[in-house]
Design a protein around this motif. Sequence first.
Motif, mmCIF file in Angstrom:
data_model
loop_
_atom_site.group_PDB
_atom_site.id
_atom_site.type_symbol
_atom_site.label_atom_id
_atom_site.label_comp_id
_atom_site.label_asym_id
_atom_site.label_seq_id
_atom_site.Cartn_x
_atom_site.Cartn_y
_atom_site.Cartn_z
ATOM 1 N N PHE A 1 1.065 -0.915 0.367
ATOM 2 C CA PHE A 1 0.069 -0.297 -0.005
ATOM 3 C C PHE A 1 0.858 1.354 -0.185
ATOM 4 O O PHE A 1 2.003 1.263 0.376
ATOM 5 C CB PHE A 1 -0.850 -0.170 0.879
ATOM 6 N N LEU A 2 0.135 2.025 -0.271
ATOM 7 C CA LEU A 2 0.870 3.531 -1.040
ATOM 8 C C LEU A 2 0.546 4.782 0.620
ATOM 9 O O LEU A 2 -0.372 5.226 1.195
ATOM 10 C CB LEU A 2 0.371 4.679 -1.772
ATOM 11 N N LEU A 3 1.705 5.059 1.232
ATOM 12 C CA LEU A 3 1.473 6.536 2.305
ATOM 13 C C LEU A 3 2.536 7.435 1.398
ATOM 14 O O LEU A 3 4.191 7.165 0.715
ATOM 15 C CB LEU A 3 2.384 6.060 3.342
ATOM 16 N N GLY A 4 2.067 9.289 1.739
ATOM 17 C CA GLY A 4 2.853 9.945 1.491
ATOM 18 C C GLY A 4 3.685 10.849 2.526
ATOM 19 O O GLY A 4 2.169 10.767 3.799
ATOM 20 N N GLN A 5 4.198 10.997 2.114
ATOM 21 C CA GLN A 5 4.896 12.546 3.354
ATOM 22 C C GLN A 5 4.602 13.741 3.388
ATOM 23 O O GLN A 5 5.125 14.049 2.386
ATOM 24 C CB GLN A 5 6.267 11.806 3.477
ATOM 25 N N ARG A 6 3.726 14.490 3.936
ATOM 26 C CA ARG A 6 3.175 15.663 4.298
ATOM 27 C C ARG A 6 4.526 16.202 4.309
ATOM 28 O O ARG A 6 5.859 16.618 4.154
ATOM 29 C CB ARG A 6 2.769 16.079 5.452
ATOM 30 N N ALA A 7 4.138 17.514 3.894
ATOM 31 C CA ALA A 7 5.012 18.354 3.139
ATOM 32 C C ALA A 7 5.716 19.616 3.778
ATOM 33 O O ALA A 7 4.504 19.465 4.336
ATOM 34 C CB ALA A 7 5.037 18.994 1.171
ATOM 35 N N PRO A 8 6.763 19.701 4.284
ATOM 36 C CA PRO A 8 7.209 21.371 4.563
ATOM 37 C C PRO A 8 6.087 22.336 4.190
ATOM 38 O O PRO A 8 5.519 22.598 3.356
ATOM 39 C CB PRO A 8 8.054 21.779 4.028
ATOM 40 N N GLY A 9 5.659 23.415 5.406
ATOM 41 C CA GLY A 9 4.639 24.506 5.526
ATOM 42 C C GLY A 9 2.762 23.871 5.177
ATOM 43 O O GLY A 9 1.653 24.351 4.946
ATOM 44 N N SER A 10 2.651 22.531 5.302
ATOM 45 C CA SER A 10 1.434 21.966 5.525
ATOM 46 C C SER A 10 1.120 21.915 7.149
ATOM 47 O O SER A 10 2.657 21.396 7.974
ATOM 48 C CB SER A 10 1.283 20.600 4.877
ATOM 49 N N PHE A 11 -0.459 21.216 7.580
ATOM 50 C CA PHE A 11 0.065 20.744 9.288
ATOM 51 C C PHE A 11 0.881 19.952 8.933
ATOM 52 O O PHE A 11 0.898 18.951 8.337
ATOM 53 C CB PHE A 11 -1.375 20.400 9.429
ATOM 54 N N TYR A 12 1.367 19.660 10.090
ATOM 55 C CA TYR A 12 2.306 18.001 10.030
ATOM 56 C C TYR A 12 3.008 17.829 9.727
ATOM 57 O O TYR A 12 3.707 16.562 8.681
ATOM 58 C CB TYR A 12 1.207 17.241 11.159
ATOM 59 N N PRO A 13 4.199 18.579 8.996
ATOM 60 C CA PRO A 13 5.094 18.656 7.855
ATOM 61 C C PRO A 13 5.983 16.972 8.444
ATOM 62 O O PRO A 13 6.634 17.399 9.297
ATOM 63 C CB PRO A 13 6.218 19.600 7.883
ATOM 64 N N GLY A 14 6.154 16.400 7.516
ATOM 65 C CA GLY A 14 7.105 15.502 8.020
ATOM 66 C C GLY A 14 6.313 14.457 8.089
ATOM 67 O O GLY A 14 6.414 12.701 7.951
ATOM 68 N N TYR A 15 5.263 14.187 8.785
ATOM 69 C CA TYR A 15 4.129 13.130 8.822
ATOM 70 C C TYR A 15 4.154 11.946 7.857
ATOM 71 O O TYR A 15 3.840 12.720 6.771
ATOM 72 C CB TYR A 15 3.260 13.629 9.458
ATOM 73 N N TRP A 16 3.785 10.807 7.839
ATOM 74 C CA TRP A 16 3.192 10.072 6.230
ATOM 75 C C TRP A 16 1.856 10.048 7.249
ATOM 76 O O TRP A 16 1.375 9.768 8.081
ATOM 77 C CB TRP A 16 4.702 8.670 6.991
ATOM 78 N N GLU A 17 0.712 9.663 5.383
ATOM 79 C CA GLU A 17 -0.774 9.746 5.260
ATOM 80 C C GLU A 17 -0.599 8.742 4.615
ATOM 81 O O GLU A 17 -0.101 8.649 3.721
ATOM 82 C CB GLU A 17 -0.470 11.775 5.325
#
Length: 182
Positions: free
Chosen positions: A20-36
């Motif tokens: 399955f696929l996860l993406g890592q949140r980009a800088p400037g978003s809520f919770y940057p660096g978190y996977w979702e």
Amino acid sequence: MNKQEVDVVAGVIIRHDGRFLLGQRAPGSFYPGYWEFPGGKIEPGESPEKALRRELKEELGIDVSRFYPWIVRTHCYEHARVKLRFFEVAQWQGEPHPHVHDNLCWLTPGQNMPSPILPANGPVLKALTLPRRMGITQAAAIGCDAQLAALNRALDAGLRLIQIREKALPTSARREFVREAV
């Protein structure tokens, strides 16, 4: 103070090999660096299904063709109370690319996950480790011997999760059936 409730869709994109696929949140978003799981907000007047197609096109560049509603969770984050509608995405066209994420990764259920993971996604990750099919017994309707034979065939064919649901069997027969099934 009441937090704003935000309606969100998320795609649990599963390849044929089970990854399955996860993406890592980009800088400037809520919770940057978190996977979702990829997805986003449902726009006013938009159905969750339409939002899922739009969000996965915007975020990954894929066209979703087959998906199923799966899990709904509500989670309170610092900025909002989020109602997440997770969809299992079984078929799509195109190769996912990180249009809004810093990184994407394909993972096997149960393997070590990247960190940190958005908290609302934890139960979904656990659910991915469960077998995708569950057998439910019906011995009261078809007979205990027939159900045990069917159960053996299903186990031989790969079934690994079973629910024994036999309220209609008398207590002594139910106990004997459960003992035999186990």
